[in-house]
Design a protein around this motif. Structure first.
Motif, PDB file in Angstrom:
ATOM      1  N   GLU A  26      45.816  35.207  39.340  1.00  0.00           N
ATOM      2  CA  GLU A  26      45.406  35.136  40.738  1.00  0.00           C
ATOM      3  C   GLU A  26      45.342  33.685  41.219  1.00  0.00           C
ATOM      4  OE1 GLU A  26      41.637  36.403  43.644  1.00  0.00           O
ATOM      5  OE2 GLU A  26      41.483  36.591  41.464  1.00  0.00           O
ATOM      6  N   SER A  27      44.772  32.801  40.404  1.00  0.00           N
ATOM      7  CA  SER A  27      44.662  31.401  40.804  1.00  0.00           C
ATOM      8  C   SER A  27      46.036  30.740  40.868  1.00  0.00           C
ATOM      9  CB  SER A  27      43.740  30.636  39.849  1.00  0.00           C
ATOM     10  OG  SER A  27      44.234  30.657  38.520  1.00  0.00           O
ATOM     11  N   LEU A  28      46.946  31.165  40.001  1.00  0.00           N
ATOM     12  CA  LEU A  28      48.295  30.613  40.033  1.00  0.00           C
ATOM     13  C   LEU A  28      48.993  30.981  41.338  1.00  0.00           C
ATOM     14  CD1 LEU A  28      50.583  29.132  38.501  1.00  0.00           C
ATOM     15  CD2 LEU A  28      51.295  31.369  37.637  1.00  0.00           C
ATOM     16  N   LYS A  29      48.870  32.234  41.740  1.00  0.00           N
ATOM     17  CA  LYS A  29      49.517  32.680  42.976  1.00  0.00           C
ATOM     18  C   LYS A  29      48.883  32.028  44.201  1.00  0.00           C
ATOM     19  CE  LYS A  29      51.261  37.086  41.236  1.00  0.00           C
ATOM     20  NZ  LYS A  29      51.276  38.552  41.392  1.00  0.00           N
ATOM     21  N   LEU A  30      47.577  31.879  44.200  1.00  0.00           N
ATOM     22  CA  LEU A  30      46.904  31.224  45.312  1.00  0.00           C
ATOM     23  C   LEU A  30      47.335  29.769  45.426  1.00  0.00           C
ATOM     24  CD1 LEU A  30      44.881  31.163  47.605  1.00  0.00           C
ATOM     25  CD2 LEU A  30      43.048  30.839  45.921  1.00  0.00           C
ATOM     26  N   ALA A  31      47.449  29.105  44.284  1.00  0.00           N
ATOM     27  CA  ALA A  31      47.889  27.713  44.286  1.00  0.00           C
ATOM     28  C   ALA A  31      49.294  27.578  44.873  1.00  0.00           C
ATOM     29  CB  ALA A  31      47.852  27.152  42.866  1.00  0.00           C
ATOM     30  N   GLN A  32      50.175  28.504  44.531  1.00  0.00           N
ATOM     31  CA  GLN A  32      51.517  28.477  45.099  1.00  0.00           C
ATOM     32  C   GLN A  32      51.468  28.613  46.622  1.00  0.00           C
ATOM     33  OE1 GLN A  32      53.118  31.419  41.869  1.00  0.00           O
ATOM     34  NE2 GLN A  32      54.869  30.549  42.934  1.00  0.00           N
TER      35      GLN A  32
END
Length: 451
Positions: free
Chosen positions: A339-345
């Motif tokens: 989830e944090s990876l996708k939000l960062a993107q």
């Protein structure tokens, strides 16, 4: 027939003082507590092996707090480790280490909540602190799994050992993809080493209040000459623009002089603000001024580590789109799950920092997700000494696209490396700016340790 069950868990700590302090997020750190874990496992056919995992707790990084002192956050992470040990030790399921950790990880976070309540902490234990506390248990599982099958761990991530696809762990969009497509079975033979230039580190003789005379380099030119460095990571303050710009300008001047003496024509920098920038405007102005004052130094910047606060959900306006057009901007402290990876993107980050301290299982799965997304990848350590450095180096050497590796312990806590140097000289003694990662082919995670 390859699955394992956990038979026994033991853990303990080692404490070391740093030879020189290192600054994290405005805090000078001069010590480290290392969590060591032994895990005995067995197969259904009765074969048994013991694995070893190790990781510095690094509570100043994993549990930064303005309310709690160092001793309290360290005690909290140790309390989490104790509860994780109980959870892992009580597990009687058979499975691959990734399956077992995937099953148990939600209980780790619940345990951290319970530990925080029991200790009556003024703030909750962060998820990152829980991941760090649990990581050596996960590492010991992977190490034991490789050993019980007589293989290096990176030979156990194919479908013969891990039949489920990535969709089982990461969701529907990863169906049909398998971990073996994203993780190399063999390590890269060598990898450039990123040397840390801490905010408190001496660049020149004039910066030294007093020489330690302990046999190790003490200034940047001495390190460059001793190790043949070509990759330099610069720690910056993030809240003092003049200091940050001047620091990079000085590093470029001192490095250029030292590299000229060594006959080196090409070297690069990474920049680490430890989340201290208030917003992207600070970063953009910093980059503009560096380009103006040291154009060659600016050209050497390879990537920028997470410049602003780790709570992305609370700071959705802190986007990195403009900065990422200039250089890759890497998510680090915020990167704790998919989830944090996708939000960062969504917020403009174009790179991801993998760390063994977040867990071998999670790091492998998220490395696959980051590769699928086409992100810039790097692997960083926590000044990992001994077995934890071997673990971190192995991760870096087996994830395609990772260009270099960090190994700060040789600068700040070399005493913790002494027992390992003779067995892995190419990892702990740097020559020509590279680490000899090709030797990471031993059983398990590659670190031989008495059980």
């Amino acid at each position: 027939m390859t699955a394992i069950r956990i038979d026994d868990i033991r853990f303990g700590y080692e404490d070391y003082r740093y030879r020189t302090p290192i600054k994290f997020g405005g805090v000078a750190l001069d010590r480290v507590s290392i969590l060591n874990v032994h895990c005995r496992v067995s197969t259904r056919t009765g074969k048994s092996a013991t694995g070893f995992g190790s990781m510095p707790l690094s509570n100043v990084w994993a549990f930064p707090s303005r309310q709690l002192p160092y001793e309290s956050t360290l005690a909290a992470m140790k309390a989490v480790a104790e509860r994780v040990a109980g959870i892992v030790g009580a597990c009687k399921e058979y499975g691959h280490p990734i399956d077992l950790t995937h099953l148990l990880e939600p209980s780790f976070f619940k345990a951290a909540t319970g530990a925080g309540e029991q200790l009556q902490l003024a703030e909750p234990i962060p998820p990152l602190a829980t991941l760090v506390s649990a990581s050596p248990f996960d590492a010991a599982l992977h190490d034991a799994f490789g050993k019980v099958h007589g293989l290096n761990c990176y030979h156990t991530y194919g479908r013969d050992f891990l039949p489920d696809d990535l969709g089982h762990y990461l969701g529907p969009e990863y169906r049909g993809l398998h971990l073996e497509q994203f993780i190399a079975r063999e390590p890269q033979p060598t990898m450039p080493l990123y040397h840390l230039i801490g905010a408190l580190d001496a660049l020149e003789d004039a910066d030294l209040p007093k020489r330690l005379n302990d046999g190790y380099p003490e200034t940047l030119p001495e390190w460059i000459a001793a190790d043949g460095l070509t990759h330099l990571k610069i720690k910056l303050n993030g809240d003092d623009l003049s200091w940050d710009v001047e620091r990079v300008v000085r590093v470029e001047r001192v490095s250029a002089e030292a590299q000229a003496r060594c006959g080196c024509e090409r070297w690069v920098y990474s920049l680490d603000f430890n989340e201290r920038c208030q917003g992207v405007a600070y970063l953009l102005e910093f980059l503009r001024k560096v380009q103006e004052r040291a154009p060659q130094g600016f050209a050497r910047i390879q990537y920028i580590e997470q410049p602003t606060g780790r709570d992305l959900k609370a700071n959705r306006g802190n986007v990195m789109h403009e900065a990422s057009k200039i250089r890759p901007v890497v998510i680090d402290e915020s990167f704790i799950d998919l989830e944090s990876l996708k939000l960062a993107q969504e917020m403009g980050y174009t790179g991801a920092a993998l760390k063994a301290c977040k867990g071998q299982s999670q790091s492998l799965l998220l490395a696959a997700a980051a590769q699928k997304a086409g992100l810039f990848l790097c692997v960083q350590d926590l000044s990992c000494p001994g077995a934890s450095l071997i673990h971190s180096a192995g991760l870096a050497a087996h994830v395609p696209g990772v260009a270099a590796i960090e190994a700060n312990s040789r600068q700040y806590v070399p005493a913790a490396n002494v027992p390992w140097e003779g067995r892995f000289p190419g990892l702990f003694r740097i020559k020509d700016g590279v680490m000899a990662t090709g030797q990471l082919t031993g059983l398990g995670l590659g670190a031989v340790m008495e059980s």
